[in-house]
Design a protein around this motif. Structure first.
Motif, mmCIF file in Angstrom:
data_model
loop_
_atom_site.group_PDB
_atom_site.id
_atom_site.type_symbol
_atom_site.label_atom_id
_atom_site.label_comp_id
_atom_site.label_asym_id
_atom_site.label_seq_id
_atom_site.Cartn_x
_atom_site.Cartn_y
_atom_site.Cartn_z
ATOM 1 N N ARG A 1 -6.654 2.542 1.305
ATOM 2 C CA ARG A 1 -7.742 2.958 1.579
ATOM 3 C C ARG A 1 -8.386 3.529 1.033
ATOM 4 N NH1 ARG A 1 -7.970 2.987 8.408
ATOM 5 N NH2 ARG A 1 -7.947 0.924 7.538
ATOM 6 N N TYR B 1 4.513 -4.842 6.025
ATOM 7 C CA TYR B 1 5.204 -3.188 6.204
ATOM 8 C C TYR B 1 4.771 -1.798 5.426
ATOM 9 C CZ TYR B 1 6.923 1.284 6.890
ATOM 10 O OH TYR B 1 7.507 2.272 7.629
ATOM 11 N N LYS B 2 4.081 -1.605 6.081
ATOM 12 C CA LYS B 2 2.730 -0.517 5.965
ATOM 13 C C LYS B 2 3.060 1.001 6.198
ATOM 14 C CE LYS B 2 -0.430 -1.408 3.187
ATOM 15 N NZ LYS B 2 -1.391 -1.971 2.791
ATOM 16 N N SER B 3 3.422 2.054 6.849
ATOM 17 C CA SER B 3 3.181 3.101 7.462
ATOM 18 C C SER B 3 1.737 3.560 7.517
ATOM 19 C CB SER B 3 3.842 4.597 6.554
ATOM 20 O OG SER B 3 3.503 5.574 5.436
ATOM 21 N N THR B 4 0.840 4.481 8.317
ATOM 22 C CA THR B 4 0.027 4.403 8.236
ATOM 23 C C THR B 4 -0.823 5.779 7.176
ATOM 24 O OG1 THR B 4 0.226 5.160 11.040
ATOM 25 C CG2 THR B 4 -1.538 5.790 10.008
ATOM 26 N N GLN B 5 0.671 6.115 6.649
ATOM 27 C CA GLN B 5 0.431 7.106 5.630
ATOM 28 C C GLN B 5 -0.085 6.194 4.283
ATOM 29 O OE1 GLN B 5 2.688 10.466 4.242
ATOM 30 N NE2 GLN B 5 1.663 11.004 2.637
ATOM 31 N N GLU B 6 1.041 5.484 4.124
ATOM 32 C CA GLU B 6 0.258 4.554 3.022
ATOM 33 C C GLU B 6 -1.261 3.390 3.120
ATOM 34 O OE1 GLU B 6 4.567 3.285 1.665
ATOM 35 O OE2 GLU B 6 4.077 2.582 3.516
ATOM 36 N N LEU B 7 -1.179 3.240 4.929
ATOM 37 C CA LEU B 7 -2.616 2.697 4.524
ATOM 38 C C LEU B 7 -3.881 2.514 4.223
ATOM 39 C CD1 LEU B 7 -4.451 0.279 6.231
ATOM 40 C CD2 LEU B 7 -3.680 1.749 8.230
ATOM 41 N N GLU B 8 -3.669 4.617 4.613
ATOM 42 C CA GLU B 8 -4.944 5.309 4.417
ATOM 43 C C GLU B 8 -4.594 5.783 3.210
ATOM 44 O OE1 GLU B 8 -7.833 7.312 5.067
ATOM 45 O OE2 GLU B 8 -6.626 6.657 6.136
ATOM 46 N N ASN C 1 6.487 3.427 13.055
ATOM 47 C CA ASN C 1 5.315 3.210 12.452
ATOM 48 C C ASN C 1 4.970 2.899 11.756
ATOM 49 O OD1 ASN C 1 7.893 3.441 10.812
ATOM 50 N ND2 ASN C 1 8.034 4.984 9.738
ATOM 51 N N CYS C 2 4.819 1.541 11.307
ATOM 52 C CA CYS C 2 3.616 0.552 10.448
ATOM 53 C C CYS C 2 2.923 0.893 11.266
ATOM 54 C CB CYS C 2 4.751 -0.595 10.784
ATOM 55 S SG CYS C 2 3.896 -2.048 9.584
ATOM 56 N N PHE C 3 2.134 0.925 10.051
ATOM 57 C CA PHE C 3 0.381 0.445 10.888
ATOM 58 C C PHE C 3 0.053 -0.967 11.931
ATOM 59 C CE2 PHE C 3 -0.037 -2.699 7.510
ATOM 60 C CZ PHE C 3 -0.741 -3.045 8.113
#
Length: 80
Positions: free
Chosen positions: A40, A30-37, A4-6
């Motif tokens: 951003r 490490y960062k989830s897709t949600q954390e990346l969003e 689930n890491c981006f």
């Protein structure tokens, strides 16, 4: 485990770093897709708050002249 890491390529590897195997717990990127969003969106808010001439400079230098933050739902208009 960390699919689930981006940056995961889905084969226990990484698309972001030049490593042969995912470092899992030891990876500071490490960062989830949600954390990346979320990150951003925060960056886009900061960019949108800059004066227009600075926004143009940044868009030309780093975004090929595009301003993705201007289309974002989280944009706040610059005011003096």
């Amino acid at each position: 485990m960390y699919d689930n890491c981006f940056g995961s390529n889905g084969r226990n590897g990484c698309n972001i770093l030049t490593v042969h195997k995912c470092l899992q717990d030891k990876c500071s990127f490490y960062k989830s897709t949600q954390e990346l969003e979320e990150d951003r969106k925060k960056a886009y808010l900061l960019l949108a708050a800059l004066p227009p001439d600075m926004q143009r400079y940044i868009s030309d230098k780093y975004y090929n002249g595009k301003m993705p933050w201007s289309n974002s739902k989280c944009v706040v208009q610059y005011s003096r």
